[in-house]
Design a protein around this motif. Structure first.
Motif, PDB file in Angstrom:
ATOM      1  N   ARG A   4      30.172  -6.461  38.430  1.00 53.05           N
ATOM      2  CA  ARG A   4      31.222  -6.458  39.681  1.00 53.05           C
ATOM      3  C   ARG A   4      31.664  -7.969  39.912  1.00 53.05           C
ATOM      4  O   ARG A   4      32.197  -8.084  41.010  1.00 53.05           O
ATOM      5  N   ALA A   5      31.268  -8.951  39.216  1.00 53.06           N
ATOM      6  CA  ALA A   5      31.976 -10.298  39.432  1.00 53.06           C
ATOM      7  C   ALA A   5      31.593 -11.055  38.126  1.00 53.06           C
ATOM      8  O   ALA A   5      31.014 -10.653  37.282  1.00 53.06           O
ATOM      9  N   TRP A  24      37.786  -7.714  41.182  1.00 51.40           N
ATOM     10  CA  TRP A  24      36.602  -7.371  40.537  1.00 51.40           C
ATOM     11  C   TRP A  24      35.547  -6.383  41.293  1.00 51.40           C
ATOM     12  O   TRP A  24      34.821  -5.644  40.740  1.00 51.40           O
ATOM     13  N   ARG A  25      35.368  -6.388  42.482  1.00 45.83           N
ATOM     14  CA  ARG A  25      34.280  -6.012  43.491  1.00 45.83           C
ATOM     15  C   ARG A  25      34.612  -4.393  43.512  1.00 45.83           C
ATOM     16  O   ARG A  25      33.468  -3.747  43.312  1.00 45.83           O
ATOM     17  N   ALA A  26      35.644  -3.913  43.718  1.00 45.54           N
ATOM     18  CA  ALA A  26      36.025  -2.597  44.001  1.00 45.54           C
ATOM     19  C   ALA A  26      37.506  -2.146  43.688  1.00 45.54           C
ATOM     20  O   ALA A  26      38.262  -2.737  43.563  1.00 45.54           O
ATOM     21  N   ARG A  70      38.087 -11.896  42.925  1.00 47.61           N
ATOM     22  CA  ARG A  70      36.822 -11.448  43.242  1.00 47.61           C
ATOM     23  C   ARG A  70      37.212  -9.995  44.086  1.00 47.61           C
ATOM     24  O   ARG A  70      36.415  -9.050  43.968  1.00 47.61           O
ATOM     25  N   ALA A  71      38.087 -10.138  44.572  1.00 44.81           N
ATOM     26  CA  ALA A  71      38.508  -8.676  45.370  1.00 44.81           C
ATOM     27  C   ALA A  71      38.827  -7.541  44.244  1.00 44.81           C
ATOM     28  O   ALA A  71      38.263  -6.319  44.475  1.00 44.81           O
ATOM     29  N   LYS A  86      35.641  -2.970  35.401  1.00 44.99           N
ATOM     30  CA  LYS A  86      34.905  -4.116  35.981  1.00 44.99           C
ATOM     31  C   LYS A  86      34.084  -4.905  35.284  1.00 44.99           C
ATOM     32  O   LYS A  86      33.708  -4.449  34.219  1.00 44.99           O
TER      33      LYS A  86
END
Length: 293
Positions: free
Chosen positions: A178-179, A152-154, A149-150, A174
Protein backbone atom coordinates in the motif's frame (compact mmCIF):
# COMPACT_ATOMS: atom_id res chain seq x y z
CA UNK A 1 24.70 -3.33 4.01
CA UNK A 2 23.03 -3.38 0.60
CA UNK A 3 24.60 -2.75 -2.80
CA UNK A 4 23.15 -1.23 -5.96
CA UNK A 5 24.23 -0.68 -9.55
CA UNK A 6 23.56 2.72 -11.12
CA UNK A 7 22.95 3.80 -14.75
CA UNK A 8 21.36 0.53 -15.81
CA UNK A 9 19.10 1.80 -18.58
CA UNK A 10 21.50 4.10 -20.39
CA UNK A 11 24.36 1.59 -20.14
CA UNK A 12 22.17 -1.28 -21.38
CA UNK A 13 19.39 0.37 -23.42
CA UNK A 14 18.39 -2.78 -25.32
CA UNK A 15 16.28 -5.65 -24.03
CA UNK A 16 18.99 -8.29 -24.23
CA UNK A 17 21.44 -6.13 -22.31
CA UNK A 18 18.87 -5.17 -19.69
CA UNK A 19 18.05 -8.80 -18.97
CA UNK A 20 21.74 -9.72 -18.90
CA UNK A 21 22.57 -6.99 -16.39
CA UNK A 22 19.56 -7.71 -14.16
CA UNK A 23 20.21 -11.44 -13.96
CA UNK A 24 23.93 -11.05 -13.32
CA UNK A 25 23.32 -8.41 -10.63
CA UNK A 26 20.76 -10.61 -8.89
CA UNK A 27 23.04 -13.65 -8.99
CA UNK A 28 25.97 -11.66 -7.59
CA UNK A 29 23.92 -10.50 -4.60
CA UNK A 30 23.19 -6.90 -5.54
CA UNK A 31 20.05 -5.57 -3.89
CA UNK A 32 18.99 -3.25 -6.69
CA UNK A 33 19.64 -1.68 -10.07
CA UNK A 34 18.85 1.96 -10.86
CA UNK A 35 17.54 3.56 -14.06
CA UNK A 36 18.09 7.25 -14.85
CA UNK A 37 15.65 9.68 -16.44
CA UNK A 38 15.20 12.49 -18.91
CA UNK A 39 12.06 12.90 -20.99
CA UNK A 40 13.83 14.96 -23.66
CA UNK A 41 17.33 16.35 -24.03
CA UNK A 42 17.59 19.72 -25.78
CA UNK A 43 20.19 20.05 -28.54
CA UNK A 44 21.54 23.17 -26.83
CA UNK A 45 21.22 24.28 -23.21
CA UNK A 46 22.67 26.82 -20.80
CA UNK A 47 21.85 24.91 -17.60
CA UNK A 48 24.79 23.43 -15.67
CA UNK A 49 24.89 19.66 -15.31
CA UNK A 50 25.76 19.25 -11.60
CA UNK A 51 27.35 15.79 -11.77
CA UNK A 52 30.36 16.50 -13.96
CA UNK A 53 33.20 18.96 -13.45
CA UNK A 54 32.65 20.37 -16.92
CA UNK A 55 28.99 21.09 -16.25
CA UNK A 56 27.87 19.30 -19.40
CA UNK A 57 26.05 16.02 -19.94
CA UNK A 58 28.39 13.25 -21.13
CA UNK A 59 26.79 12.76 -24.54
CA UNK A 60 28.14 9.26 -25.06
CA UNK A 61 26.47 8.14 -21.83
CA UNK A 62 23.11 9.79 -22.33
CA UNK A 63 22.40 9.30 -26.04
CA UNK A 64 20.17 6.24 -25.56
CA UNK A 65 18.06 6.46 -22.44
CA UNK A 66 14.94 4.25 -22.31
CA UNK A 67 12.09 5.41 -20.11
CA UNK A 68 13.11 4.22 -16.62
CA UNK A 69 9.77 2.66 -15.69
CA UNK A 70 9.50 0.63 -18.89
CA UNK A 71 13.12 -0.46 -18.55
CA UNK A 72 12.50 -1.43 -14.90
CA UNK A 73 9.50 -3.51 -15.94
CA UNK A 74 11.66 -5.41 -18.43
CA UNK A 75 14.36 -6.02 -15.81
CA UNK A 76 11.81 -7.09 -13.20
CA UNK A 77 10.38 -9.65 -15.59
CA UNK A 78 13.85 -11.15 -16.04
CA UNK A 79 14.46 -11.60 -12.29
CA UNK A 80 12.75 -12.77 -9.12
CA UNK A 81 14.43 -10.93 -6.20
CA UNK A 82 16.23 -7.91 -7.62
CA UNK A 83 14.74 -4.54 -6.70
CA UNK A 84 14.45 -1.81 -9.32
CA UNK A 85 14.58 1.92 -8.66
CA UNK A 86 14.34 5.08 -10.71
CA UNK A 87 17.51 6.92 -9.90
CA UNK A 88 16.02 9.44 -10.20
CA UNK A 89 12.82 10.22 -12.08
CA UNK A 90 12.19 13.96 -12.56
CA UNK A 91 8.97 14.11 -10.61
CA UNK A 92 7.68 17.60 -11.53
CA UNK A 93 7.62 16.57 -15.20
CA UNK A 94 5.14 13.74 -14.55
CA UNK A 95 1.40 13.69 -14.04
CA UNK A 96 1.22 12.33 -10.47
CA UNK A 97 -1.96 10.31 -11.04
CA UNK A 98 -0.54 8.63 -14.13
CA UNK A 99 2.78 8.03 -12.39
CA UNK A 100 1.07 6.61 -9.30
CA UNK A 101 -0.79 4.15 -11.54
CA UNK A 102 2.36 3.12 -13.41
CA UNK A 103 4.49 2.66 -10.30
CA UNK A 104 1.78 0.78 -8.40
CA UNK A 105 1.26 -1.54 -11.35
CA UNK A 106 4.99 -2.22 -11.56
CA UNK A 107 5.19 -2.91 -7.85
CA UNK A 108 2.11 -5.14 -7.92
CA UNK A 109 3.31 -7.20 -10.88
CA UNK A 110 6.89 -7.54 -9.57
CA UNK A 111 5.81 -8.68 -6.12
CA UNK A 112 6.78 -5.48 -4.30
CA UNK A 113 10.23 -4.89 -5.82
CA UNK A 114 9.92 -1.26 -6.94
CA UNK A 115 11.32 1.91 -5.40
CA UNK A 116 10.62 5.39 -6.69
CA UNK A 117 13.68 7.59 -6.63
CA UNK A 118 12.68 11.18 -7.33
CA UNK A 119 14.40 14.47 -8.02
CA UNK A 120 13.26 17.96 -8.95
CA UNK A 121 15.51 18.30 -12.00
CA UNK A 122 18.24 20.71 -13.08
CA UNK A 123 17.71 21.14 -16.85
CA UNK A 124 15.55 24.24 -17.27
CA UNK A 125 15.34 23.75 -21.02
CA UNK A 126 13.72 20.33 -20.54
CA UNK A 127 11.06 21.91 -18.33
CA UNK A 128 10.48 24.57 -20.97
CA UNK A 129 9.96 21.91 -23.64
CA UNK A 130 7.31 20.20 -21.50
CA UNK A 131 5.63 23.44 -20.46
CA UNK A 132 6.31 22.96 -16.73
CA UNK A 133 7.43 26.01 -14.68
CA UNK A 134 11.01 25.42 -13.56
CA UNK A 135 10.84 27.76 -10.58
CA UNK A 136 7.97 25.82 -8.96
CA UNK A 137 9.46 22.36 -9.30
CA UNK A 138 10.23 21.85 -5.60
CA UNK A 139 6.76 22.72 -4.33
CA UNK A 140 5.23 20.71 -7.14
CA UNK A 141 7.32 17.65 -6.22
CA UNK A 142 6.30 17.80 -2.55
CA UNK A 143 2.64 17.93 -3.50
CA UNK A 144 2.95 15.11 -6.02
CA UNK A 145 4.46 12.83 -3.38
CA UNK A 146 1.52 13.44 -1.07
CA UNK A 147 -1.00 12.90 -3.86
CA UNK A 148 0.56 9.61 -4.97
CA UNK A 149 0.68 8.27 -1.44
CA UNK A 150 -3.01 9.09 -1.00
CA UNK A 151 -3.83 7.09 -4.14
CA UNK A 152 -1.71 4.13 -3.03
CA UNK A 153 -3.08 4.06 0.49
CA UNK A 154 -6.79 3.47 -0.11
CA UNK A 155 -9.65 3.59 -2.58
CA UNK A 156 -11.95 6.57 -2.60
CA UNK A 157 -8.94 8.85 -2.19
CA UNK A 158 -9.20 12.64 -2.11
CA UNK A 159 -6.54 15.31 -2.31
CA UNK A 160 -6.62 19.08 -2.61
CA UNK A 161 -3.52 21.06 -3.45
CA UNK A 162 -2.20 23.91 -5.52
CA UNK A 163 -1.12 21.75 -8.45
CA UNK A 164 -3.32 18.67 -8.21
CA UNK A 165 -6.73 17.87 -6.79
CA UNK A 166 -9.16 14.95 -6.88
CA UNK A 167 -12.05 13.67 -4.81
CA UNK A 168 -13.32 10.14 -4.29
CA UNK A 169 -11.15 8.33 -6.85
CA UNK A 170 -9.54 4.89 -6.82
CA UNK A 171 -6.26 3.89 -8.45
CA UNK A 172 -5.76 0.14 -8.68
CA UNK A 173 -3.95 -2.18 -8.38
CA UNK A 174 -2.39 -1.00 -5.16
CA UNK A 175 1.31 -1.49 -4.38
CA UNK A 176 2.02 -4.66 -2.42
CA UNK A 177 2.55 -2.73 0.83
CA UNK A 178 0.00 0.00 0.00
CA UNK A 179 3.02 2.23 -0.52
CA UNK A 180 6.19 2.37 -2.59
CA UNK A 181 9.42 3.56 -0.97
CA UNK A 182 10.22 7.08 -2.15
CA UNK A 183 13.92 7.92 -2.23
CA UNK A 184 14.81 11.59 -2.51
CA UNK A 185 17.73 12.30 -4.82
CA UNK A 186 19.81 15.45 -5.00
CA UNK A 187 22.96 17.15 -3.81
CA UNK A 188 21.46 20.27 -2.22
CA UNK A 189 20.31 21.14 1.29
CA UNK A 190 16.78 21.48 -0.09
CA UNK A 191 16.90 17.85 -1.24
CA UNK A 192 18.27 16.74 2.13
CA UNK A 193 15.54 18.61 3.99
CA UNK A 194 12.91 17.07 1.69
CA UNK A 195 14.29 13.61 2.43
CA UNK A 196 14.11 14.20 6.17
CA UNK A 197 10.63 15.66 5.96
CA UNK A 198 8.93 13.15 3.66
CA UNK A 199 11.34 10.62 2.14
CA UNK A 200 11.93 6.96 2.86
CA UNK A 201 15.53 7.45 1.84
CA UNK A 202 18.11 9.98 0.63
CA UNK A 203 20.39 9.51 -2.36
CA UNK A 204 22.91 12.31 -3.02
CA UNK A 205 23.66 11.13 -6.52
CA UNK A 206 27.19 9.97 -7.26
CA UNK A 207 29.23 12.47 -9.22
CA UNK A 208 28.07 15.60 -7.38
CA UNK A 209 30.73 18.32 -7.49
CA UNK A 210 30.27 19.13 -3.79
CA UNK A 211 30.88 17.18 -0.60
CA UNK A 212 27.50 15.59 0.10
CA UNK A 213 28.38 13.89 3.38
CA UNK A 214 27.42 16.98 5.49
CA UNK A 215 23.94 16.65 3.99
CA UNK A 216 23.38 13.51 6.05
CA UNK A 217 23.16 15.64 9.18
CA UNK A 218 20.70 17.91 7.39
CA UNK A 219 18.51 14.88 6.66
CA UNK A 220 18.58 13.80 10.28
CA UNK A 221 17.83 17.26 11.67
CA UNK A 222 14.98 17.72 9.21
CA UNK A 223 13.52 14.35 10.18
CA UNK A 224 13.62 15.21 13.88
CA UNK A 225 11.98 18.58 13.20
CA UNK A 226 9.19 16.77 11.36
CA UNK A 227 8.67 14.34 14.23
CA UNK A 228 10.15 11.42 12.30
CA UNK A 229 12.75 8.84 13.28
CA UNK A 230 15.99 9.74 11.44
CA UNK A 231 17.10 6.11 11.62
CA UNK A 232 14.11 5.10 9.50
CA UNK A 233 15.44 7.07 6.51
CA UNK A 234 17.81 4.95 4.43
CA UNK A 235 20.97 6.69 3.22
CA UNK A 236 22.39 5.68 -0.17
CA UNK A 237 25.80 6.91 -1.36
CA UNK A 238 28.60 6.09 -3.71
CA UNK A 239 31.88 4.58 -2.54
CA UNK A 240 34.81 5.21 -4.92
CA UNK A 241 37.12 3.04 -2.83
CA UNK A 242 34.94 0.00 -3.49
CA UNK A 243 35.18 0.25 -7.27
CA UNK A 244 37.22 -2.29 -9.22
CA UNK A 245 40.63 -0.87 -10.00
CA UNK A 246 40.47 1.83 -7.32
CA UNK A 247 43.59 0.48 -5.66
CA UNK A 248 41.89 0.56 -2.27
CA UNK A 249 40.63 -2.12 0.07
CA UNK A 250 37.01 -2.36 -1.05
CA UNK A 251 35.76 -3.88 2.19
CA UNK A 252 37.51 -1.22 4.27
CA UNK A 253 35.97 1.51 2.13
CA UNK A 254 32.49 0.03 2.52
CA UNK A 255 32.98 -0.42 6.26
CA UNK A 256 33.84 3.29 6.57
CA UNK A 257 30.55 4.11 4.88
CA UNK A 258 28.67 1.69 7.12
CA UNK A 259 30.05 3.37 10.24
CA UNK A 260 28.67 6.69 8.96
CA UNK A 261 25.17 5.29 8.78
CA UNK A 262 25.05 4.45 5.09
CA UNK A 263 22.58 1.68 4.30
CA UNK A 264 23.21 1.10 0.60
CA UNK A 265 26.32 1.50 -1.55
CA UNK A 266 25.62 2.68 -5.11
CA UNK A 267 28.19 1.88 -7.79
CA UNK A 268 28.22 2.80 -11.50
CA UNK A 269 27.77 -0.29 -13.61
CA UNK A 270 30.31 1.07 -16.09
CA UNK A 271 33.07 0.36 -13.57
CA UNK A 272 32.40 -3.37 -14.02
CA UNK A 273 32.58 -3.38 -17.80
CA UNK A 274 33.34 -5.05 -20.09
CA UNK A 275 33.55 -8.41 -18.33
CA UNK A 276 30.31 -8.40 -16.31
CA UNK A 277 30.19 -12.19 -16.21
CA UNK A 278 33.46 -12.13 -14.27
CA UNK A 279 33.51 -8.79 -12.47
CA UNK A 280 30.05 -8.86 -10.86
CA UNK A 281 30.36 -12.38 -9.36
CA UNK A 282 33.85 -11.50 -8.16
CA UNK A 283 32.58 -8.38 -6.42
CA UNK A 284 29.74 -10.37 -4.93
CA UNK A 285 32.09 -12.98 -3.54
CA UNK A 286 34.72 -10.57 -2.19
CA UNK A 287 32.61 -7.66 -0.98
CA UNK A 288 28.87 -8.26 -0.90
CA UNK A 289 29.20 -11.60 0.87
CA UNK A 290 31.49 -10.00 3.49
CA UNK A 291 28.61 -7.67 4.50
CA UNK A 292 25.77 -10.16 4.25
CA UNK A 293 23.53 -10.04 7.31
Amino acid sequence: MKFALHFGNNTFPDGTGAARLARLAEAAGFDSVFAVDHVVLPDTYESTYPYDAGGRLPSTQFTAMPDPLIWMAFAAAATTRLRLMSGVIILPLRNPLVLAKQVATLDHMSGGRIELGIGVGWLREEFDALGVPFAERGRRADEYVAAMRALWRADGASFSGRYVGFEGVSCDPKPVARAVPIIIGGHSEAAARRAGRLGDGFFPSIGAQVDTMPLLDVVRRSAEAAGRDPAAIEILTGCPGALPGSGQDACAAVEERRRRGIGRIVLPVGAFLPDLEESLPRFGERVIRAFAA
